[in-house]
Design a protein around this motif. Sequence first.
Motif, PDB file in Angstrom:
ATOM      1  N   GLY A 189       3.507  -0.256  13.449  1.00 58.10           N
ATOM      2  CA  GLY A 189       2.041  -0.258  13.587  1.00 58.10           C
ATOM      3  C   GLY A 189       1.435   1.105  13.335  1.00 58.10           C
ATOM      4  N   ASP A 190       0.620   1.578  14.274  1.00 62.16           N
ATOM      5  CA  ASP A 190      -0.079   2.859  14.121  1.00 62.16           C
ATOM      6  C   ASP A 190       0.878   4.047  14.055  1.00 62.16           C
ATOM      7  OD1 ASP A 190      -2.469   1.530  14.125  1.00 62.16           O
ATOM      8  OD2 ASP A 190      -2.906   1.908  16.248  1.00 62.16           O
ATOM      9  N   ALA A 191       2.066   3.895  14.608  1.00 57.05           N
ATOM     10  CA  ALA A 191       3.028   4.996  14.597  1.00 57.05           C
ATOM     11  C   ALA A 191       3.487   5.349  13.191  1.00 57.05           C
ATOM     12  CB  ALA A 191       4.248   4.646  15.455  1.00 57.05           C
ATOM     13  N   ALA A 192       3.232   4.450  12.231  1.00 54.58           N
ATOM     14  CA  ALA A 192       3.646   4.700  10.854  1.00 54.58           C
ATOM     15  C   ALA A 192       2.524   5.283  10.004  1.00 54.58           C
ATOM     16  CB  ALA A 192       4.145   3.404  10.216  1.00 54.58           C
ATOM     17  N   GLN A 193       1.362   5.554  10.598  1.00 54.04           N
ATOM     18  CA  GLN A 193       0.198   5.924   9.795  1.00 54.04           C
ATOM     19  C   GLN A 193      -0.025   7.423   9.656  1.00 54.04           C
ATOM     20  OE1 GLN A 193      -1.129   3.456   8.090  1.00 54.04           O
ATOM     21  NE2 GLN A 193       0.406   2.224   9.188  1.00 54.04           N
ATOM     22  N   SER A 194       0.538   8.238  10.522  1.00 56.56           N
ATOM     23  CA  SER A 194       0.306   9.678  10.427  1.00 56.56           C
ATOM     24  C   SER A 194       0.975  10.247   9.188  1.00 56.56           C
ATOM     25  CB  SER A 194       0.843  10.388  11.668  1.00 56.56           C
ATOM     26  OG  SER A 194       2.263  10.339  11.680  1.00 56.56           O
ATOM     27  N   ALA A 195       0.543  11.449   8.782  1.00 59.34           N
ATOM     28  CA  ALA A 195       1.118  12.086   7.604  1.00 59.34           C
ATOM     29  C   ALA A 195       2.607  12.337   7.797  1.00 59.34           C
ATOM     30  CB  ALA A 195       0.394  13.402   7.312  1.00 59.34           C
ATOM     31  N   GLY A 196       2.987  12.783   8.999  1.00 56.89           N
ATOM     32  CA  GLY A 196       4.401  13.043   9.261  1.00 56.89           C
ATOM     33  C   GLY A 196       5.235  11.779   9.182  1.00 56.89           C
ATOM     34  N   LYS A 205       0.839  -1.207   0.000  1.00 59.24           N
ATOM     35  CA  LYS A 205       0.000   0.000   0.000  1.00 59.24           C
ATOM     36  C   LYS A 205       0.872   1.254   0.000  1.00 59.24           C
ATOM     37  CE  LYS A 205      -3.615   2.375   2.635  1.00 59.24           C
ATOM     38  NZ  LYS A 205      -4.468   2.340   3.842  1.00 59.24           N
ATOM     39  N   PHE A 206       1.899   1.263   0.825  1.00 59.35           N
ATOM     40  CA  PHE A 206       2.797   2.413   0.881  1.00 59.35           C
ATOM     41  C   PHE A 206       3.461   2.651  -0.474  1.00 59.35           C
ATOM     42  CE2 PHE A 206       7.278   3.656   1.188  1.00 59.35           C
ATOM     43  CZ  PHE A 206       7.149   4.941   1.691  1.00 59.35           C
TER      44      PHE A 206
END
Length: 612
Positions: free
Chosen positions: A380-387, A350-351
């Motif tokens: 996990g979730d730490a990789a999902q933000s725009a930053g 996906k990335f």
Amino acid sequence: MAEEAFSIDKRPLRDLLRQVEVGKTQLPEFQRGWVWPYPNIASLLASISLSYPVGTVMLLKAGGDVRFKYRAIEGAAPAGEPEPDSLVLDGQQRLTSLFQALTLKSPVVTQDLRKHQVSGWFYVDMDMALDETGDREDAIRFLPVSRKVLNFRGETIEDYSTPEREYEGHFFPLHSVFDGGDWGDEFTDYWEGDKVKRKLWRAFNEAFIRPFDRYHVPVIELGQATPRQAVCQVFEKVNTGGVTLTVFELLTATYAADEFDLRKHWEQECRASWQAPEYRLLREVSNTDFLQAVTLLATAERRTIEQQRGTEEERLPRIGCKRKEMLALALDDYMRLAPSVIAGFKAAAKFLHQQFLFDTKFLPYGTQLIPLAAILAVAGDAAQSAGAQNKLARWYWCGVFGELYGGSTETRFSQDLPDVVDWLRGSSAEPRTVTAAQFAPGRLLTLRTRNSAAYKGIYALLLKAGAQDWRTGEKAEVTRYFDESIDIHHIFPKTWCDKAGYEPHLYNSIVNKTPLTARTNRIIGGAAPSEYLPRLAKSAETTPASVADRIRTHLAQPDLMATDDFDSFFAARKAELLERIANAMGKVILDDESPDATAEISLEASDDTDDL
């Protein structure tokens, strides 16, 4: 096959090699020659020293109705041309390698990785072999016939040419493994009873030499009544062709003892989970790639646990996914972490879609998928933000344009996982891959075929920039790309460039190429831009201004194309591409190369298009 189909037993390695030496075990003539390079042999020796399985040997009992011409295994010179008791059907490469390295008292004649013939001796560094934190394979050395290591000036930097120098360097010759301890006695005599040296020898003898003495090889032997047709069929089915057993095969055998079918899990749980079209990028992920990602997670987890226990930094277990770490992967760790890694690979696909990479054909590095999947599995979730996504993209493109994932990459993987995860979680320290990456402006002039990761990376950046087909105006996005109707083509055609006197190394570079549909490329043909631009507008039933707008989406200047100004066009597009690469990497790239420096770039003019 008749009554006595086959027998299965385990035989001491020492006895098998003795049978080779005296000619009781030989090769059927249809076996091809010995082809293993010395790094493969070193890996095999390391596996046996650690008591790892190295596969089964299959023999055919000689003397039956079906007779084959036979020959001695390379290096063996049995007296009197004896008839063999057994012929080797599978295991030739392993037996020959072990016989030459462990039994011969003469240099081993083998190959390097480029298949060039080399000769030398196998040694083991005693101190490295006893280092529990090191890789056993690294302890095994292949020395030249002289047993001297020279630097580029021809100066001797290591010398093991006499027994005394072997003792002084703690370098054990592997052809002495089965000498009954004679070398060890001479070693301790040389040091005149030094307690430290005696202790070293005892430890080395126990940890390294005794496993060879105790090692048993599984042997399947087909009976004498086996018909010729069956022998040929068995040979075709089981002969490994000289390829070392993979880690996946070894772990499959290990896990089977606990009633777990690793191959079935890989096929039905792992690979099957990304068969949908949107995961097309993952179709060349191998079982070994998957195991490497799982091993990265397992070793990182062990390191974290030890850190939390307060273990000193220098004693912390390393993060890694080399052969040694993979073979140590416990079944419970695999079963626990595999689902996270499956999710990590799917998140990686996906990335990469967001980076406009859709297919393995233009994936810069398949190897970079391994740390990417591991990073996403851990973060996990730490990789999902725009930053976080921006940081991840910067790390990815630094790897691509820095061309850091060619060759041996396991060490970089072990750095990437903690570096990038910490960065995504808020650390200010940039990953080492980011800080190490550099892109030289002159590299653009040497990117001519899709064999290069950076070439494929630029293709993706052009798609990401919104490149539209010049005739249809459609964006080269997922649907069009999956139809495989788009490829890279020349902007100033080769035919025109040749007539205008430009050098192939310039017009075949990525600066003069862009993604277009096959039909658009046919309209372009071999004509000058000033000729084909009006044809494109007519074919598209649109205005020249509309075509010009579409050309600008390719970071190209239509005004310069309309006047056939190749030089100005080339300079402007090179600057645009460098700016996009700099933005992707988050680095400043200054095109300050002098004309003289450009002239020194290789004039090799290879090309992978079929344009005119």
